[in-house]
Design a protein around this motif. Structure first.
Motif, PDB file in Angstrom:
ATOM      1  N   LEU A   1       3.039  15.547  -5.029  1.00 42.61           N
ATOM      2  CA  LEU A   1       1.857  14.846  -4.460  1.00 42.61           C
ATOM      3  C   LEU A   1       0.522  14.504  -5.192  1.00 42.61           C
ATOM      4  O   LEU A   1       0.091  13.534  -5.028  1.00 42.61           O
ATOM      5  CB  LEU A   1       1.515  15.570  -3.206  1.00 42.61           C
ATOM      6  N   ILE A   2       0.254  15.628  -5.988  1.00 40.77           N
ATOM      7  CA  ILE A   2      -1.079  15.448  -6.712  1.00 40.77           C
ATOM      8  C   ILE A   2      -1.052  14.355  -7.757  1.00 40.77           C
ATOM      9  O   ILE A   2      -2.045  13.716  -7.779  1.00 40.77           O
ATOM     10  CB  ILE A   2      -1.433  17.073  -7.369  1.00 40.77           C
ATOM     11  N   LEU A   3       0.124  14.364  -8.445  1.00 36.56           N
ATOM     12  CA  LEU A   3       0.246  13.142  -9.662  1.00 36.56           C
ATOM     13  C   LEU A   3       0.382  11.910  -8.772  1.00 36.56           C
ATOM     14  O   LEU A   3      -0.050  10.906  -9.286  1.00 36.56           O
ATOM     15  CB  LEU A   3       1.545  13.431 -10.381  1.00 36.56           C
ATOM     16  N   GLN A   4       0.966  11.780  -7.621  1.00 33.44           N
ATOM     17  CA  GLN A   4       1.156  10.457  -7.016  1.00 33.44           C
ATOM     18  C   GLN A   4      -0.496   9.956  -6.367  1.00 33.44           C
ATOM     19  O   GLN A   4      -0.906   8.888  -6.534  1.00 33.44           O
ATOM     20  CB  GLN A   4       1.805  10.771  -5.652  1.00 33.44           C
ATOM     21  N   LEU A   5      -1.186  10.975  -6.015  1.00 37.75           N
ATOM     22  CA  LEU A   5      -2.693  10.670  -5.575  1.00 37.75           C
ATOM     23  C   LEU A   5      -3.404   9.992  -6.820  1.00 37.75           C
ATOM     24  O   LEU A   5      -4.115   9.369  -6.919  1.00 37.75           O
ATOM     25  CB  LEU A   5      -3.255  11.933  -5.318  1.00 37.75           C
ATOM     26  N   ARG A   6      -3.238  10.855  -8.006  1.00 32.74           N
ATOM     27  CA  ARG A   6      -3.928  10.388  -9.130  1.00 32.74           C
ATOM     28  C   ARG A   6      -3.482   9.042  -9.310  1.00 32.74           C
ATOM     29  O   ARG A   6      -4.305   8.181  -9.685  1.00 32.74           O
ATOM     30  CB  ARG A   6      -3.511  11.326 -10.316  1.00 32.74           C
ATOM     31  N   GLU A   7      -2.225   8.712  -9.301  1.00 30.54           N
ATOM     32  CA  GLU A   7      -1.934   7.346  -9.807  1.00 30.54           C
ATOM     33  C   GLU A   7      -2.211   6.299  -8.777  1.00 30.54           C
ATOM     34  O   GLU A   7      -2.887   5.384  -9.346  1.00 30.54           O
ATOM     35  CB  GLU A   7      -0.182   7.248  -9.900  1.00 30.54           C
TER      36      GLU A   7
ATOM     37  N   ILE B   1       0.903  -1.015   0.096  1.00 29.73           N
ATOM     38  CA  ILE B   1       0.107  -0.064  -0.022  1.00 29.73           C
ATOM     39  C   ILE B   1       0.741   1.174   0.137  1.00 29.73           C
ATOM     40  O   ILE B   1       1.534   1.295   1.095  1.00 29.73           O
ATOM     41  CB  ILE B   1      -0.976  -0.023   1.250  1.00 29.73           C
ATOM     42  N   PRO B   2       0.913   2.255  -0.692  1.00 29.53           N
ATOM     43  CA  PRO B   2       1.582   3.379  -0.982  1.00 29.53           C
ATOM     44  C   PRO B   2       1.198   4.434   0.041  1.00 29.53           C
ATOM     45  O   PRO B   2       0.227   4.357   0.706  1.00 29.53           O
ATOM     46  CB  PRO B   2       1.189   4.030  -2.317  1.00 29.53           C
ATOM     47  N   VAL B   3       2.366   4.987   0.118  1.00 33.34           N
ATOM     48  CA  VAL B   3       2.339   6.294   1.547  1.00 33.34           C
ATOM     49  C   VAL B   3       2.387   7.404   0.852  1.00 33.34           C
ATOM     50  O   VAL B   3       3.128   7.799  -0.073  1.00 33.34           O
ATOM     51  CB  VAL B   3       3.568   5.934   2.286  1.00 33.34           C
ATOM     52  N   VAL B   4       1.471   8.232   1.190  1.00 34.57           N
ATOM     53  CA  VAL B   4       1.288   9.799   0.836  1.00 34.57           C
ATOM     54  C   VAL B   4       1.607  10.523   2.080  1.00 34.57           C
ATOM     55  O   VAL B   4       0.992  10.501   2.970  1.00 34.57           O
ATOM     56  CB  VAL B   4      -0.176  10.038   0.130  1.00 34.57           C
ATOM     57  N   ASP B   5       2.718  11.405   1.591  1.00 31.45           N
ATOM     58  CA  ASP B   5       3.011  12.359   2.694  1.00 31.45           C
ATOM     59  C   ASP B   5       2.212  13.717   2.448  1.00 31.45           C
ATOM     60  O   ASP B   5       2.408  14.410   1.602  1.00 31.45           O
ATOM     61  CB  ASP B   5       4.586  12.761   2.433  1.00 31.45           C
TER      62      ASP B   5
END
Ligand SMILES: O=C(O)CCC(=O)C(=O)O
Ligand SMILES: [Fe+2]
Length: 363
Positions: free
Chosen positions: A30-36, A12-16
């Motif tokens: 961050l925004i692109l990570q959330l999208r993916e 499970i990915p971690v989002v800071d």
């Protein structure tokens, strides 16, 4: 709905979340990570989310204190007394897919004045989801209510921030979802206790030898689910290959997952991933605090206009199959869906409090 569209993720990915307030570059990252992550996994950990570790620890502690109360103190808060489906559910009150969930819990919502008694209960039916919570007597757990209220306030703020970040991640304006929640999002929070495997009946298997589960496989129905869990573990998310991937406790992080209505609103671009909870071996129960941040009850849910710039990691659904007309039941007033799903799960509450609705057609 299933998670079969998820990628074959193995962790499970971690989002800071603090990157949102960082440099422009960090914010975009961050925004692109959330999208993916929302497109391919539908589950993530959020760290640096703004709620203190001390408040989270205190929340888990008062939750544990509550479950340790004598059964009669807990039963005094029986959810069947509440027209708004709030209160204590002992082990055996809930099932998923026809199998009993191996957990006990108490459910809360936004605190509101009591409803008038029948026959003056208001219409439409979903207005009956508003009402008071059932709190344990202060002599039993003095810190319980103030701690949970403080925690809920923090979670609401975080959820609003996450929804704004999710809007940005879909190339929408930051305030795109604000009106969906308004001043009165439909928040549901529960504290749950999962007994360890050894404490379950029949060695933790059913009559066919199939392992019992704390909560059977399901996806959440609304928009955004956040979870505080203690250190024991047991939560799992299903990847696109059908494998169960552990979502172990990550100190200081919340688990975030998306619900079916957000999946539908995004034409399936964001995923409502299937998950379950196993009762694990051990000496002590697992405590968790699921928090559901959902639209205001009178919100009409419109599909999001997805920007052309989004790339799909899987075939995009055919445009004709998308539910942009009023026919799909999800896209009526959100409250109607919320009431219907509680009504289906808790027939005894319906019988006791909402008998007048049986004459109303499928509202
Ligand atoms: O307690 C957990 O870890 C998850 C519970 C859950 O999935 C739910 O209540 O919808
Ligand atoms: Fe869930």
């Amino acid at each position: 709905m299933s998670s079969s569209n998820a990628s074959n993720f193995e962790q499970i990915p971690v989002v800071d979340f603090s990157l949102l307030d960082g440099s422009l570059e960090q914010r975009n990252e961050l925004i692109l990570q959330l999208r993916e992550v929302c497109h391919e996994v539908g589950f993530f950990y959020v760290t640096n989310h703004g709620l203190s570790r001390e408040l989270c620890d205190r929340t888990l502690e008062v939750a544990g204190d509550f479950f340790a109360l004598p059964m009669e103190a807990k039963r005094a808060l029986d959810y069947r007394q509440s027209p708004s489906f709030r209160g204590y559910m002992s082990l055996g009150c809930e099932n998923t897919g026809g199998r009993t969930d191996q957990r006990e819990q108490i459910e809360f919502g936004v605190e509101a004045p009591p409803l008038p008694p029948p026959p003056d209960l208001p219409l439409p039916p979903y207005t009956r989801l508003c009402g008071p919570n059932q709190w344990p007597a202060t002599e039993h757990c003095a810190d319980f209510r103030p701690t949970l209220e403080e925690f809920m306030a923090g979670m609401e703020q975080l959820s609003r921030g996450l929804m704004r970040a999710l809007a940005l991640s879909l190339d929408l304006s930051e305030d795109y979802f604000d009106a969906t929640f308004g001043d009165s999002p439909n928040v549901q929070m529960k504290i749950a206790k999962y007994p360890p495997l050894q404490a379950l009946e029949n060695g933790g298997v059913d009559e066919d030898g199939v392992p019992l589960l704390g909560v059977g496989a399901h996806s959440d129905s609304g928009y955004l689910s956040l979870l505080l869990q203690d250190g024991k573990g047991g939560l799992q998310a299903q990847n696109g290959a059908g494998q169960w991937i552990d979502v172990p406790p990550l100190p200081g992080a919340f688990v975030v997952n998306l619900g079916e209505m957000l999946q539908l609103a995004t034409d399936g671009y964001y995923l409502a991933t299937v998950h379950r909870v196993q009762n694990l071996p051990g000496n002590a129960p697992r405590i968790s605090v699921p928090y559901f941040f959902n639209p205001r009850l009178d919100a009409f849910l419109d599909p999001v206009s997805l920007p052309q710039s989004l790339t799909w990691a899987r075939p995009a659904p055919a445009r004709e199959s998308r539910t942009h007309d009023g026919e799909n039941k999800f896209f009526q007033e959100y409250g109607a869906n919320a009431f219907k799903s509680l009504a289906r799960s808790h027939p005894e509450v319906m019988r006791r409090h909402h008998g007048d609705l049986f004459n109303i057609e499928d509202k």
